[in-house]
Design a protein around this motif. Structure first.
Motif, PDB file in Angstrom:
ATOM      1  N   ILE A  55     -25.274 -52.679  19.498  1.00 44.61           N
ATOM      2  CA  ILE A  55     -25.698 -51.425  18.855  1.00 44.61           C
ATOM      3  C   ILE A  55     -25.571 -51.567  17.302  1.00 44.61           C
ATOM      4  O   ILE A  55     -24.644 -52.067  16.679  1.00 44.61           O
ATOM      5  CB  ILE A  55     -24.697 -50.326  19.388  1.00 44.61           C
ATOM      6  CG1 ILE A  55     -24.600 -50.121  20.668  1.00 44.61           C
ATOM      7  CG2 ILE A  55     -25.007 -49.043  18.376  1.00 44.61           C
ATOM      8  CD1 ILE A  55     -23.705 -49.136  21.148  1.00 44.61           C
ATOM      9  N   LYS A  58     -26.267 -45.693  14.581  1.00 46.15           N
ATOM     10  CA  LYS A  58     -25.890 -44.405  15.262  1.00 46.15           C
ATOM     11  C   LYS A  58     -26.534 -43.442  14.600  1.00 46.15           C
ATOM     12  O   LYS A  58     -27.088 -43.444  13.399  1.00 46.15           O
ATOM     13  CB  LYS A  58     -24.387 -44.432  15.295  1.00 46.15           C
ATOM     14  CG  LYS A  58     -23.577 -45.636  15.933  1.00 46.15           C
ATOM     15  CD  LYS A  58     -23.900 -45.602  17.439  1.00 46.15           C
ATOM     16  CE  LYS A  58     -23.318 -44.326  18.274  1.00 46.15           C
ATOM     17  NZ  LYS A  58     -21.835 -44.458  18.109  1.00 46.15           N
ATOM     18  N   CYS A  63     -25.175 -35.559  21.754  1.00 48.23           N
ATOM     19  CA  CYS A  63     -24.506 -35.899  22.757  1.00 48.23           C
ATOM     20  C   CYS A  63     -24.851 -37.058  23.718  1.00 48.23           C
ATOM     21  O   CYS A  63     -26.155 -36.665  24.081  1.00 48.23           O
ATOM     22  CB  CYS A  63     -23.955 -34.474  23.462  1.00 48.23           C
ATOM     23  SG  CYS A  63     -22.957 -33.421  22.489  1.00 48.23           S
ATOM     24  N   HIS A  65     -24.880 -41.478  25.011  1.00 43.32           N
ATOM     25  CA  HIS A  65     -24.794 -42.546  24.285  1.00 43.32           C
ATOM     26  C   HIS A  65     -26.053 -43.657  24.844  1.00 43.32           C
ATOM     27  O   HIS A  65     -26.561 -43.149  26.159  1.00 43.32           O
ATOM     28  CB  HIS A  65     -23.596 -43.421  24.257  1.00 43.32           C
ATOM     29  CG  HIS A  65     -22.850 -42.505  23.541  1.00 43.32           C
ATOM     30  ND1 HIS A  65     -22.531 -42.394  22.179  1.00 43.32           N
ATOM     31  CD2 HIS A  65     -21.703 -41.766  23.829  1.00 43.32           C
ATOM     32  CE1 HIS A  65     -21.557 -41.723  21.516  1.00 43.32           C
ATOM     33  NE2 HIS A  65     -20.937 -41.126  22.676  1.00 43.32           N
ATOM     34  N   LEU A  66     -25.851 -44.729  24.706  1.00 41.85           N
ATOM     35  CA  LEU A  66     -26.602 -45.939  25.434  1.00 41.85           C
ATOM     36  C   LEU A  66     -26.526 -46.030  26.797  1.00 41.85           C
ATOM     37  O   LEU A  66     -25.448 -45.767  27.464  1.00 41.85           O
ATOM     38  CB  LEU A  66     -26.311 -47.253  24.854  1.00 41.85           C
ATOM     39  CG  LEU A  66     -27.017 -48.510  25.471  1.00 41.85           C
ATOM     40  CD1 LEU A  66     -28.178 -48.489  24.739  1.00 41.85           C
ATOM     41  CD2 LEU A  66     -26.217 -49.793  25.045  1.00 41.85           C
ATOM     42  N   THR A 101     -20.082 -44.672  28.083  1.00 40.90           N
ATOM     43  CA  THR A 101     -19.482 -43.609  27.335  1.00 40.90           C
ATOM     44  C   THR A 101     -18.200 -44.064  26.576  1.00 40.90           C
ATOM     45  O   THR A 101     -18.044 -45.359  26.436  1.00 40.90           O
ATOM     46  CB  THR A 101     -18.708 -42.651  28.422  1.00 40.90           C
ATOM     47  OG1 THR A 101     -17.627 -43.461  29.107  1.00 40.90           O
ATOM     48  CG2 THR A 101     -19.603 -42.173  29.463  1.00 40.90           C
ATOM     49  N   ARG A 102     -17.546 -43.434  25.651  1.00 41.91           N
ATOM     50  CA  ARG A 102     -16.801 -43.630  24.715  1.00 41.91           C
ATOM     51  C   ARG A 102     -15.462 -44.369  25.401  1.00 41.91           C
ATOM     52  O   ARG A 102     -14.543 -45.186  25.094  1.00 41.91           O
ATOM     53  CB  ARG A 102     -16.258 -42.621  23.711  1.00 41.91           C
ATOM     54  CG  ARG A 102     -17.040 -42.253  22.767  1.00 41.91           C
ATOM     55  CD  ARG A 102     -16.494 -41.015  21.762  1.00 41.91           C
ATOM     56  NE  ARG A 102     -15.295 -41.391  21.313  1.00 41.91           N
ATOM     57  CZ  ARG A 102     -15.215 -42.221  20.236  1.00 41.91           C
ATOM     58  NH1 ARG A 102     -16.011 -42.501  19.170  1.00 41.91           N
ATOM     59  NH2 ARG A 102     -13.859 -42.168  19.721  1.00 41.91           N
ATOM     60  N   THR A 175     -18.913 -47.391  22.438  1.00 44.64           N
ATOM     61  CA  THR A 175     -20.116 -46.783  21.831  1.00 44.64           C
ATOM     62  C   THR A 175     -20.365 -47.094  20.298  1.00 44.64           C
ATOM     63  O   THR A 175     -21.399 -46.570  19.536  1.00 44.64           O
ATOM     64  CB  THR A 175     -20.433 -45.287  21.907  1.00 44.64           C
ATOM     65  OG1 THR A 175     -19.060 -44.567  21.596  1.00 44.64           O
ATOM     66  CG2 THR A 175     -20.532 -45.043  23.455  1.00 44.64           C
ATOM     67  N   ARG A 177     -20.706 -49.001  16.612  1.00 42.10           N
ATOM     68  CA  ARG A 177     -21.653 -50.155  16.064  1.00 42.10           C
ATOM     69  C   ARG A 177     -21.095 -51.238  16.187  1.00 42.10           C
ATOM     70  O   ARG A 177     -19.962 -51.617  15.861  1.00 42.10           O
ATOM     71  CB  ARG A 177     -21.927 -49.450  14.413  1.00 42.10           C
ATOM     72  CG  ARG A 177     -22.959 -48.211  14.329  1.00 42.10           C
ATOM     73  CD  ARG A 177     -22.802 -48.242  12.559  1.00 42.10           C
ATOM     74  NE  ARG A 177     -24.016 -49.246  12.021  1.00 42.10           N
ATOM     75  CZ  ARG A 177     -23.527 -50.068  11.289  1.00 42.10           C
ATOM     76  NH1 ARG A 177     -22.212 -50.062  10.810  1.00 42.10           N
ATOM     77  NH2 ARG A 177     -24.370 -50.979  10.700  1.00 42.10           N
ATOM     78  N   ALA A 226     -27.095 -40.463  20.606  1.00 40.99           N
ATOM     79  CA  ALA A 226     -26.178 -41.113  19.491  1.00 40.99           C
ATOM     80  C   ALA A 226     -26.546 -42.580  19.215  1.00 40.99           C
ATOM     81  O   ALA A 226     -26.161 -42.860  18.053  1.00 40.99           O
ATOM     82  CB  ALA A 226     -24.707 -40.817  19.634  1.00 40.99           C
ATOM     83  N   THR A 227     -27.115 -43.147  20.115  1.00 34.30           N
ATOM     84  CA  THR A 227     -27.361 -44.728  20.071  1.00 34.30           C
ATOM     85  C   THR A 227     -28.888 -44.622  19.202  1.00 34.30           C
ATOM     86  O   THR A 227     -29.831 -44.208  20.086  1.00 34.30           O
ATOM     87  CB  THR A 227     -27.595 -45.504  21.311  1.00 34.30           C
ATOM     88  OG1 THR A 227     -26.245 -45.296  21.623  1.00 34.30           O
ATOM     89  CG2 THR A 227     -27.891 -46.850  20.780  1.00 34.30           C
TER      90      THR A 227
END
Length: 276
Positions: A55, A58, A63, A65-66, A101-102, A175, A177, A226-227
């Protein structure tokens, strides 16, 4: 262990309408909105061959992510690239995609402890300390993936060694960088395989099981929400070069990479050991 011959990985020229590839086709950036960021590998993957991305950028305010996975659809045969990998591409069939996800990316297998650890059988110690520099490969079944490229490196700076330790122990959010996320499929009997997601050098388990392997399988990377931008990380298979072995020997005997400044070594060698 099954041998894997690595190919130079690129993104396919067929991709979502909001994706821009760089000239090397190794960087994919979503230039607007939060969707239409679906990308594919240029070529099908071989069993045990990882498609790994980092990544790079961002974008706040979205809302999600990848997303990453596999598809048996040849990108050239798609009339249009789906707006989303989930659910659009998956609903087309022969596609398996996992949303990063986170937290909670680990797949809990039957028989695992609540914390995701295998039960101790026969008195053997299962939870061995992680040794990033000395464990050269990540093993999944009979597949070995070189570990040295699986974990991201921070930007050079005063606290680089602290951030690097967080990457190695997978303590930062997947998620974030510089996180590196990959997909690989591992053969499981005749004509099928399991899909595994690798996050910062750690196997998240089989996120899809008994995937048919009678058709070529392409990697799917959805540069979603967000990615904002990802870059392919090339993984080298086969025997390590003498240069790599020397670097690992030096790294094994230091506290952290910034401590290399204290050693009486040529500056080029210090740089190579710090940042490669």
């Amino acid at each position: 262990m099954t041998a894997v011959l690595g190919q130079f990985m690129e993104f396919h020229s067929v991709h979502g309408t909001n994706v821009r590839l760089d000239t090397s086709r190794t960087q994919a950036t979503r230039v607007e909105s939060f969707a239409n960021g679906v990308c594919f590998s240029k070529d099908p993957l071989s069993p045990g061959e990882i498609f790994l991305v980092e990544i790079e950028e961002k974008e706040l305010g979205w809302c999600g992510h990848l997303r990453i996975g596999l598809t048996a659809h040849d990108p050239r045969t798609l009339e249009t690239v789906p707006e989303y990998s989930l659910p659009d591409l998956v609903d087309m069939g022969d596609s398996w995609v996992f949303a990063i996800t986170r937290n909670h990316n680990k797949v809990i297998e039957d028989g695992e402890a609540e914390g995701g650890e295998q039960p101790n059988v026969g008195g053997e110690v299962e939870n061995k300390p992680k040794t990033f520099f000395t464990d050269t490969h990540l093993y999944i079944e009979n597949i070995g993936i070189p570990r040295d490229k699986l974990v991201g490196r921070s930007r050079p700076g005063r606290f680089s060694h602290i951030l690097d330790d967080l990457y190695k122990t997978n303590a930062l959010p997947p998620t974030a960088r510089r996180s590196r996320i990959g997909v690989v499929f591992v053969p499981k009997g005749q004509g099928c395989a399991d899909m595994h997601i690798i996050v910062n050098g750690e196997d998240m388990g089989a996120s899809a099981k008994r995937i048919p392997t009678n058709k070529p399988l392409y990697a799917v990377v959805d540069v979603f929400a967000a990615t904002k931008s990802v870059r392919i990380v090339q993984v080298e298979y086969g025997f390590a070069s003498l240069q790599t072995l020397c670097r690992k020997t030096i790294q094994k005997h230091i506290i952290h990479r910034m401590a290399l400044d204290w050693l009486e070594l040529p500056e080029l060698l210090k740089h190579y050991c710090k940042y490669e």
